[in-house]
Design a protein around this motif. Structure first.
Motif, PDB file in Angstrom:
ATOM      1  N   ARG A   1     -15.433  20.004   7.210  1.00 49.11           N
ATOM      2  CA  ARG A   1     -14.241  19.514   7.901  1.00 49.11           C
ATOM      3  C   ARG A   1     -14.148  18.014   7.654  1.00 49.11           C
ATOM      4  NH1 ARG A   1     -14.350  24.281   8.764  1.00 49.11           N
ATOM      5  NH2 ARG A   1     -14.086  25.428  10.728  1.00 49.11           N
ATOM      6  N   ALA A   2     -13.046  17.561   7.118  1.00 49.10           N
ATOM      7  CA  ALA A   2     -12.934  16.151   6.749  1.00 49.10           C
ATOM      8  C   ALA A   2     -11.630  15.545   7.241  1.00 49.10           C
ATOM      9  CB  ALA A   2     -13.028  15.990   5.226  1.00 49.10           C
ATOM     10  N   LEU A   3     -11.704  14.287   7.583  1.00 49.17           N
ATOM     11  CA  LEU A   3     -10.521  13.486   7.874  1.00 49.17           C
ATOM     12  C   LEU A   3     -10.310  12.492   6.739  1.00 49.17           C
ATOM     13  CD1 LEU A   3     -10.644  12.401  11.641  1.00 49.17           C
ATOM     14  CD2 LEU A   3      -8.983  13.915  10.555  1.00 49.17           C
ATOM     15  N   VAL A   4      -9.109  12.481   6.192  1.00 45.08           N
ATOM     16  CA  VAL A   4      -8.677  11.410   5.294  1.00 45.08           C
ATOM     17  C   VAL A   4      -7.671  10.581   6.078  1.00 45.08           C
ATOM     18  CG1 VAL A   4      -7.286  10.858   3.256  1.00 45.08           C
ATOM     19  CG2 VAL A   4      -9.098  12.582   3.114  1.00 45.08           C
ATOM     20  N   VAL A   5      -7.956   9.292   6.233  1.00 46.91           N
ATOM     21  CA  VAL A   5      -7.103   8.417   7.037  1.00 46.91           C
ATOM     22  C   VAL A   5      -6.608   7.280   6.164  1.00 46.91           C
ATOM     23  CG1 VAL A   5      -6.866   7.132   9.183  1.00 46.91           C
ATOM     24  CG2 VAL A   5      -8.558   8.973   9.030  1.00 46.91           C
ATOM     25  N   THR A   6      -5.283   7.164   6.052  1.00 50.74           N
ATOM     26  CA  THR A   6      -4.651   6.089   5.293  1.00 50.74           C
ATOM     27  C   THR A   6      -3.983   5.134   6.270  1.00 50.74           C
ATOM     28  OG1 THR A   6      -2.572   7.294   5.076  1.00 50.74           O
ATOM     29  CG2 THR A   6      -4.212   7.625   3.354  1.00 50.74           C
ATOM     30  N   SER A   7      -4.110   3.840   6.025  1.00 44.89           N
ATOM     31  CA  SER A   7      -3.515   2.864   6.945  1.00 44.89           C
ATOM     32  C   SER A   7      -3.264   1.566   6.196  1.00 44.89           C
ATOM     33  CB  SER A   7      -4.464   2.613   8.126  1.00 44.89           C
ATOM     34  OG  SER A   7      -3.891   1.726   9.063  1.00 44.89           O
ATOM     35  N   GLU A   8      -2.075   1.004   6.400  1.00 42.41           N
ATOM     36  CA  GLU A   8      -1.746  -0.274   5.775  1.00 42.41           C
ATOM     37  C   GLU A   8      -1.128  -1.226   6.792  1.00 42.41           C
ATOM     38  OE1 GLU A   8      -2.963  -0.767   2.990  1.00 42.41           O
ATOM     39  OE2 GLU A   8      -2.655   0.917   1.618  1.00 42.41           O
ATOM     40  N   HIS A   9      -1.668  -2.422   6.844  1.00 41.64           N
ATOM     41  CA  HIS A   9      -1.124  -3.509   7.666  1.00 41.64           C
ATOM     42  C   HIS A   9      -0.581  -4.568   6.716  1.00 41.64           C
ATOM     43  CE1 HIS A   9      -1.907  -6.501  11.239  1.00 41.64           C
ATOM     44  NE2 HIS A   9      -0.622  -6.259  11.035  1.00 41.64           N
ATOM     45  N   ASN A  10       0.462  -4.201   6.000  1.00 43.00           N
ATOM     46  CA  ASN A  10       1.021  -5.087   4.989  1.00 43.00           C
ATOM     47  C   ASN A  10       1.505  -6.406   5.569  1.00 43.00           C
ATOM     48  OD1 ASN A  10       0.933  -3.636   2.408  1.00 43.00           O
ATOM     49  ND2 ASN A  10       2.247  -2.136   3.420  1.00 43.00           N
TER      50      ASN A  10
ATOM     51  N   GLY B   1      10.199   1.089   4.632  1.00 47.84           N
ATOM     52  CA  GLY B   1       9.769   0.172   3.585  1.00 47.84           C
ATOM     53  C   GLY B   1       8.574   0.739   2.845  1.00 47.84           C
ATOM     54  N   ASN B   2       7.882  -0.129   2.122  1.00 50.69           N
ATOM     55  CA  ASN B   2       6.698   0.280   1.359  1.00 50.69           C
ATOM     56  C   ASN B   2       5.490   0.212   2.289  1.00 50.69           C
ATOM     57  OD1 ASN B   2       4.495   0.556  -0.347  1.00 50.69           O
ATOM     58  ND2 ASN B   2       5.403  -0.646  -1.999  1.00 50.69           N
ATOM     59  N   THR B   3       5.004   1.375   2.711  1.00 50.57           N
ATOM     60  CA  THR B   3       3.836   1.437   3.589  1.00 50.57           C
ATOM     61  C   THR B   3       2.567   1.757   2.815  1.00 50.57           C
ATOM     62  OG1 THR B   3       4.538   3.686   4.121  1.00 50.57           O
ATOM     63  CG2 THR B   3       5.023   1.983   5.746  1.00 50.57           C
ATOM     64  N   GLY B   4       2.549   1.386   1.538  1.00 48.85           N
ATOM     65  CA  GLY B   4       1.339   1.504   0.738  1.00 48.85           C
ATOM     66  C   GLY B   4       0.852   2.927   0.611  1.00 48.85           C
ATOM     67  N   CYS B   5      -0.479   3.099   0.657  1.00 46.96           N
ATOM     68  CA  CYS B   5      -1.030   4.437   0.436  1.00 46.96           C
ATOM     69  C   CYS B   5      -0.777   5.354   1.622  1.00 46.96           C
ATOM     70  CB  CYS B   5      -2.516   4.359   0.108  1.00 46.96           C
ATOM     71  SG  CYS B   5      -3.604   3.942   1.478  1.00 46.96           S
TER      72      CYS B   5
END
Length: 321
Positions: free
Chosen positions: A132-141, A273-277
């Protein structure tokens, strides 16, 4: 491998184009014409890459049927805008969920990091090291962005999303991860200078936007066609295409190049807008409730440094009876 659920977190503050008109003279119509962006989200004081990642992770577990935090045995974080390069977003998520003694890894391959993170999960699952895995993407551009930059200062928004992946199917609505392709194209064009973020300078700059545009269009279309060909599918077999949410014109170009009907494009760039990954993952969270049995989704990405990739997902037909 199966995608069980996706959830997103977006800051509440909305920054419309007229903010940049007042700041540096760029008109809203000019921004819309060139980027397709009308507004974007900005993290509040006290929010950052890690806090947004934690909120997205909490939401995916709250919304996911039948999976408890204690069952998570792998966390992969993805960002190019870190709040802390030692206590990474993966560590922050692990701490917040209270799950001890599991692998936690944070990676960056610019805006294509989502799919590299998924590939890492594939490796852990294949080796029997996780289930069981979590992939977490987050961008503070906006923590790095220079709003006075008339070339790229108006492009960026903040946000996060979390994907819950499992080695076996947990529910009929799960999406099967059919295939993932990633690659690096740092040897082409102006890959190593076109978009940069040097943390000590705290500024995202894009001196070669046209080069980015051309290669993003080329590589996202090409890798989409490649992943379909590997599965003996055509673009007509795709129900939804979710590209990296960088620029509305790029997304439209990819649709035209692949021959996909425009109504099958998933786009959030106008309001985020562009929220990156995090952008494609947020788009996937929005798309998940609409998927019907037998439908396929392609996620295709491209990032600075010229990394790229595609992922093919399918919601399998439910067994009869």
């Amino acid at each position: 491998m199966y995608l069980h659920h996706v959830a997103a977190y977006l800051p509440t503050a909305v920054v419309a184009n007229d903010h940049f008109t007042r700041r540096n003279g760029l008109s809203s119509d000019w921004i819309m014409e060139r980027t397709g962006i009308r507004e974007r989200r900005r993290a509040a004081p006290g929010e950052n890459t890690n806090t947004m990642a934690v909120e997205a992770a909490r939401r995916v577990l709250h919304e996911a049927p039948g999976v408890a935090a204690a069952e998570i045995d792998l966390i992969i974080g993805a960002t190019y805008t870190p709040h802390d390069t030692i206590v990474t977003l993966a560590h922050a998520v692990q701490h917040a969920l209270g799950v001890a003694d599991i692998p936690v890894v944070s990676i960056s391959s610019a805006c294509s990091s989502l799919l590299n993170a998924v590939e890492i999960v594939q490796g852990y699952f294949a080796l029997g090291k996780a289930r069981r895995a979590l992939v977490v993407t987050s961008e503070h551009n906006t923590a790095y962005n220079n709003e006075d930059d008339t070339v790229a200062g108006h492009l960026w928004g903040d946000g996060a999303a979390a994907l819950l992946l499992s080695a076996e199917r947990l529910a009929p609505t799960d999406l099967r991860v059919v295939d993932v392709i990633t690659g690096g194209a740092a040897t082409v064009g102006k890959a190593t200078t076109a978009v940069t973020l040097q943390p000590l300078n705290r500024n995202i700059i894009m001196p070669h936007g046209r080069d980015v545009f051309q290669h993003a269009c080329q590589y996202m279309a090409r890798v989409t066609e490649q992943i379909l060909a590997r599965q003996q599918l055509t673009v007509q077999d795709v129900s939804w295409l979710i590209p990296h949410q960088a620029n509305g014109r790029i997304s439209d170009n990819v649709v035209r190049s692949t021959g996909l009907p425009p109504e099958r494009l998933v786009s959030n760039v106008e309001t985020l807008g562009n929220t990156g990954c995090a952008g494609a993952a947020i788009g996937l969270a929005d798309t998940l409730p609409r998927l019907q049995p037998g439908q396929r989704v392609v996620v295709t990405v491209f990032g600075g440094g010229y990394s790229y990739g595609a992922m093919l997902l399918v919601r399998d037909e439910e067994p009869a009876g």
